[in-house]
Design a protein around this motif. Structure first.
Motif, short mmCIF file in Angstrom:
data_model
loop_
_atom_site.label_atom_id
_atom_site.label_comp_id
_atom_site.label_asym_id
_atom_site.label_seq_id
_atom_site.Cartn_x
_atom_site.Cartn_y
_atom_site.Cartn_z
N GLY A 229 0.81 -1.21 0.00
CA GLY A 229 0.00 0.00 0.00
C GLY A 229 0.84 1.26 0.00
N ASN A 231 3.61 3.76 -2.63
CA ASN A 231 4.19 4.03 -3.95
C ASN A 231 5.49 4.81 -3.79
OD1 ASN A 231 4.67 4.56 -6.63
ND2 ASN A 231 3.12 6.19 -6.77
N ASN A 235 6.51 8.83 -3.93
CA ASN A 235 6.31 9.50 -2.64
C ASN A 235 7.47 9.38 -1.66
OD1 ASN A 235 3.72 10.47 -3.34
ND2 ASN A 235 2.94 8.39 -3.08
N VAL A 256 3.02 -5.26 -2.58
CA VAL A 256 1.59 -5.57 -2.50
C VAL A 256 0.84 -4.31 -2.90
CG1 VAL A 256 -0.24 -6.47 -1.03
CG2 VAL A 256 2.15 -7.02 -0.51
N ASN A 257 0.22 -4.32 -4.06
CA ASN A 257 -0.38 -3.09 -4.57
C ASN A 257 -1.37 -3.42 -5.69
OD1 ASN A 257 -0.63 -0.35 -5.75
ND2 ASN A 257 1.14 0.11 -4.45
N GLU A 261 3.10 -0.20 -9.68
CA GLU A 261 3.76 1.10 -9.55
C GLU A 261 5.20 1.02 -10.09
OE1 GLU A 261 1.82 3.39 -9.13
OE2 GLU A 261 0.73 3.43 -7.21
N GLY A 292 -8.35 -3.04 -0.50
CA GLY A 292 -8.91 -3.50 0.77
C GLY A 292 -8.68 -4.97 1.06
N ASP A 294 -5.84 -6.51 1.92
CA ASP A 294 -4.62 -6.81 2.68
C ASP A 294 -4.86 -7.56 3.97
OD1 ASP A 294 -2.49 -4.91 1.14
OD2 ASP A 294 -4.48 -4.02 1.22
N MET A 374 -0.36 4.69 2.80
CA MET A 374 -1.79 5.02 2.76
C MET A 374 -2.71 3.93 2.22
SD MET A 374 -1.84 7.90 4.22
CE MET A 374 -0.45 7.28 5.15
N GLN A 379 -8.25 2.76 4.89
CA GLN A 379 -9.28 1.77 4.63
C GLN A 379 -10.17 1.68 5.86
OE1 GLN A 379 -10.04 0.22 1.96
NE2 GLN A 379 -8.20 0.23 0.65
N GLN A 652 -9.94 4.32 -5.40
CA GLN A 652 -8.93 4.83 -4.46
C GLN A 652 -8.49 6.21 -4.98
OE1 GLN A 652 -4.84 3.85 -4.53
NE2 GLN A 652 -4.98 2.41 -6.25
N ARG A 655 -1.90 9.97 -5.21
CA ARG A 655 -1.05 11.07 -5.64
C ARG A 655 -0.47 10.82 -7.02
NH1 ARG A 655 -1.46 10.35 -0.48
NH2 ARG A 655 -1.08 12.07 0.97
N GLN A 659 2.92 16.09 -7.67
CA GLN A 659 2.20 16.83 -6.64
C GLN A 659 2.81 16.53 -5.29
OE1 GLN A 659 -1.59 14.27 -7.12
NE2 GLN A 659 -1.84 15.01 -5.03
N ASN A 661 0.86 16.34 -1.92
CA ASN A 661 -0.47 16.46 -1.33
C ASN A 661 -1.30 17.42 -2.15
OD1 ASN A 661 0.38 14.62 0.54
ND2 ASN A 661 0.89 16.14 2.09
N LYS A 754 -9.23 5.42 0.29
CA LYS A 754 -8.80 4.39 -0.65
C LYS A 754 -9.92 3.39 -0.95
CE LYS A 754 -4.37 5.71 -0.98
NZ LYS A 754 -4.47 7.17 -0.75
#
Ligand code: MGD
Ligand code: MGD
Ligand code: MO
Length: 763
Positions: A229, A231, A235, A256-257, A261, A292, A294, A374, A379, A652, A655, A659, A661, A754
């Motif tokens: 969860g 990236n 980030n 795990v995604n 990514e 959701g 995980d 995140m 979640q 979800q 970002r 950016q 935030n 998300k």
């Protein structure tokens, strides 16, 4: 002042897409970073600034909270996105009184967040009085008097809210909570409430402290590192260097995604010569999980670990650890053995093979680190999910030993430090008692409002003053419609800010903008002393940060100065807290921190050590667990996952690569192949077809909430993308209007950003 061509606002009709990138960073990242920096600050200031990021006598990068390596530091301990964060703050563009005279509030209301942020650094304190159409200049004493008289006029201190964003340094954070508690409220909502609150809640219950238990050195000692969860390529780019080093010493990385990514799958380290040309595949195992899913994954892996123990008794479960140092093991074993792996497959969308391979990696690992961000915290069952991840580590004794532990990867550069310094609506009694005894004040004991409750309080008229120490609350909070209406009901909104944002435009009856110094700026006291501040990273290392750039205007005040001067106005001259002394020399603040904040003894001396110092963490340091049972707790949770209703998608909000935030640096998401626009929704190609749409169609996204209400954002472009069926992704903050205020994580009250149920509507 410097003149620049006016910034063109985003025009979504320019949007184009291309294939997603397979490699993150490398030469392009360096080039993009430098172009961005030179455009904002010019060549000289760029050279002077970027060489000081994260260096021992430099400033802490205002980007993410990933730690700096101790010992040898490369000259460039920054990354493309750190460089963008620095350039954004150190820009030569400015927003002064002429700007506000030219642009009315209703004019600014029509601008995007991107446009507002790109205008430059705020230079003057500004005020908007009832009925005004434009902000106008105000001097500092008048601004303080306005805030102080409004606060004094409230029926109760609890009618005021004091928000903090995680850029604020320790010294400011400490004084700010002291001001707020001296005033008489615990209403200290912060960005953390919307971020890692689920991590803090889960870890406090499980191991007795809400912080991560690993250090940067542990990454080189790990056998297996799970990144769930998160990236990092966008980030926390410097984390990729740590993962690559770990790989070089033999670690296996499990990603795990729901999205492939870019940084997790391929990475070229821009900080090494070879990395500029050759790339590596970071993840050894990529689990493309359903949103959701995980919690199911962690429970399923737990079951498989017990089965591996049955096959080779004494090799998987760390009996000595579970027997002597944990509580609840037997119940956990019973509960976990009963997990149905078919259900796990359905909930995660993963194959039995993937689950078995992952379990085998975990079973064979001598040192495992679990990282997350995140994707897990935002979640509905985020706290339970993190507890289940922690259970997996406890089972194998993977806490408090080299190369192993929990690693919630923090967001804002000082969000963890702000908490340590007391920014929390429910600080524990020992902290409040120490604060009271140091200063002779009486802190309130009743818990305050967190971010979501703060919106509710303003919406219902229970709170009428909003004070923001940094951040952009209106755009960061969920349910934009509700949040904007709530802010507009306030009598007074005040923002201590570096740059213009939407929260200045959506205002209370009276509004103030108080311009402040950023991390990169030289902070001189009235007597000419060079002030330094300190910060804490994601791994509990505390160190100094020193800005050196000439501030954008002589009217800027440091955050510390603003807090002290406001306090003097609010409390008068014979307040027990020595505000003038604190303002005169930040060493006095650090001396007070040493008296009050646990683990900070001798703060002034230790923070000056070449790599700073590490705050204590009982599980990491001594395998001690200050929980309700005095042991590490296995948590038992009934399995929950997300079902996708017929004809709907689960969205979800995340970002882009351009950016920070709510601060939008640019309109590209290079790694995901999105260019010149942000209003896109990424959907599996088969779902696009099954729902009766075509790639590139313009659609409205409509979120459906259990109470029958609907929320809508318009004109999003459908982009076919690799994500599990039934799942979708779109950018924050454009999609915040879709997140219902009451859609929060159980126990942590974190907005569920998300997992929002939506349907697509044709234009
Ligand atoms: N450049 C840059 N750096 C930043 C920030 C920024 O905006 N820009 N923000 C800072 C802040 S405050 C924070 S909190 C961090 C945020 O760092 P991240 O948590 O990496 O940020 P998000 O973009 O929200 O990405 C969430 C990731 O989780 C995945 N995900 C979503 N839902 C699930 C799920 O149910 N399960 C799993 N396993 N994965 C899921 C998404 O596909 C995505 O890869 O970054 C910090 N650093
Ligand atoms: N839908 C959705 N919503 C989310 C999220 C999500 O993933 N999806 N993520 C959540 C998360 S993880 C977070 S952390 C929050 C972020 O929420 P915030 O922290 O409130 O938002 P930012 O965009 O980081 O704040 C940017 C503003 O901070 C000010 N600023 C920058 N530097 C400084 C400084 O040094 N001092 C001061 N005083 N001001 C400064 C500038 O004026 C700038 O406009 O958003 C949350 N909201
Ligand atoms: Mo965050």
């Amino acid at each position: 002042m410097h003149h620049h061509a006016p910034i063109r606002d985003a025009d979504e009709s320019d949007l184009s897409t291309s294939a997603a990138k397979t490699q993150a960073a490398g030469v392009t990242a360096v080039a993009v970073a430098l172009n961005h920096a030179v455009a904002e600050m010019g060549v000289l200031r760029t050279a002077r600034t970027l060489t000081r990021v994260n260096q021992r006598h430099g400033f802490d990068c205002p980007g993410c909270a990933w730690p700096e390596p101790t010992g040898h530091r490369r000259l460039a301990e920054f990354c493309e996105n750190g460089a963008k964060a620095v350039a954004d703050e150190a820009t030569l563009r400015t927003v002064g009184p002429e700007f506000f005279a030219e642009h009315s509030i209703s004019d600014l209301e029509d601008k995007s967040g991107y446009w507002l942020g790109q205008q430059g650094r705020l230079t003057h304190p500004m005020v908007l009085r009832p009925g005004d159409t434009h902000y106008s200049p105000i001097d500092w004493p008048a601004a303080y008097a306005l805030v102080a008289s409004t606060l004094r006029g409230l029926d109760s201190p609890d009618e005021a809210l004091f928000y903090t964003s995680g850029r604020t340094a320790n010294e400011t954070a400490f004084l700010y909570q002291l001001l707020v508690r001296s005033f008489g409220t615990n209403n200290l909502p912060d960005c953390s409430n919307m971020c890692h609150e689920s991590s803090g809640t889960a870890l406090t219950g499980s191991i007795g402290i809400g912080k991560g238990s690993v250090t940067i050195e542990d990454f080189e000692l790990a056998d297996v590192i799970v990144v769930a969860g998160q990236n990092p390529g966008t980030n926390h780019p410097r984390m990729l260097s740590a993962l690559q080093k770990a790989k070089a010493s033999g670690a296996k990385i499990i990603a795990v995604n729901p999205l492939p990514e870019t940084g997790l799958l391929g990475f070229r380290d821009p900080q090494t010569i070879t990395g500029l040309t050759t790339g590596v595949q970071i993840a050894d195992e990529f689990l493309q999980i359903r949103l959701g899913g995980d919690m199911a994954l962690f429970q399923g892996l737990g079951k498989l670990l017990f089965e591996a123990e049955d096959r080779a008794p004494g090799t998987v479960i760390d009996r000595e650890f579970t027997t002597t140092l944990t509580s609840g093991f037997d119940d956990y074993e019973r509960h976990t053995r009963a997990v149905d792996l078919d259900v796990v497959q359905e909930a995660t969308g993963l194959t039995r093979d993937q689950l078995e391979r992952t379990a085998a990696l975990l079973a064979g690992s001598k040192a495992t680190i679990l990282c997350w961000a995140m994707g897990l915290t935002q979640q509905r069952h985020g706290v339970a999910t993190i507890e289940e991840g922690t259970n997996l580590l406890l089972l194998r004794g993977m806490i408090g030993k080299p190369g192993a532990g929990v690693c919630p990867v923090r967001g804002h550069s000082n969000v963890q430090g702000d908490r340590t310094m007391g920014i929390w609506e429910k600080m524990p009694e020992n902290f409040l008692a120490a604060l009271d005894s140091e200063f002779g004040i009486t802190s309130p004991r009743q818990h305050g409002y967190d971010a979501v409750d703060a919106v509710r309080a303003m919406r219902d008229g229970r709170a009428t003053v909003f004070f923001g120490m940094g951040g952009n609350f209106v755009s960061a909070a969920p349910d934009t419609g509700t949040t904007e209406a709530a802010l507009r009901r306030c009598a007074l909104t005040v923002h201590v800010s570096t740059k213009l944002n939407r929260s200045h435009v959506v205002h209370g009856a009276t509004a103030l903008i108080l311009p402040t110094l950023g991390r990169t700026d030289l902070d001189l006291s009235p007597t000419g002393r060079k002030n330094q501040v300190s910060v804490e990273d994601s791994m509990s290392m505390v160190h100094l940060s020193t800005g050196r750039l000439r501030p954008a205007s002589e009217h800027l005040r440091s955050e510390v100065a603003i807090v002290c001067e406001l306090a003097q106005e609010l409390f008068g001259q014979d307040h027990p807290v020595p505000w003038a002394r604190f303002r005169s020399n930040y060493d006095f603040i650090r001396d007070a921190i040493a008296q009050v904040v646990p683990g900070c003894t001798d703060y002034n001396r230790r923070v000056r050590h070449r790599d700073g110092f590490q705050l204590p963490h009982p599980p990491r340091d001594h395998r001690e667990f200050h929980t309700t049972t005095g042991k590490a707790n296995f948590a038992i949770n009934n399995l929950r996952w997300l079902q996708v209703p017929e004809g709907r998608l689960i969205l979800q909000t995340l970002r882009s690569h351009d950016q920070y935030n709510t601060t939008i640096y640019g309109l590209d998401d290079r790694y995901r192949g999105i260019h010149h626009g942000r209003k896109v929704v990424l959907v599996h190609p088969d779902d696009i077809a099954a729902l009766g749409f075509h790639p590139d169609d313009l659609v409205d996204l409509v979120s459906e909430w259990t109470d029958g209400t609907e929320r809508r954002v318009t004109d999003f472009r459908l982009v076919p993308y690799s994500t599990p069926r039934g799942n979708a992704a779109a950018y924050y903050p454009e999609t915040n209007p879709l997140v219902p205020l009451d859609h929060v994580a159980e126990r942590s009250n974190t907005p569920v950003s998300k997992a929002v149920t939506i349907r697509l509507e044709r234009k």
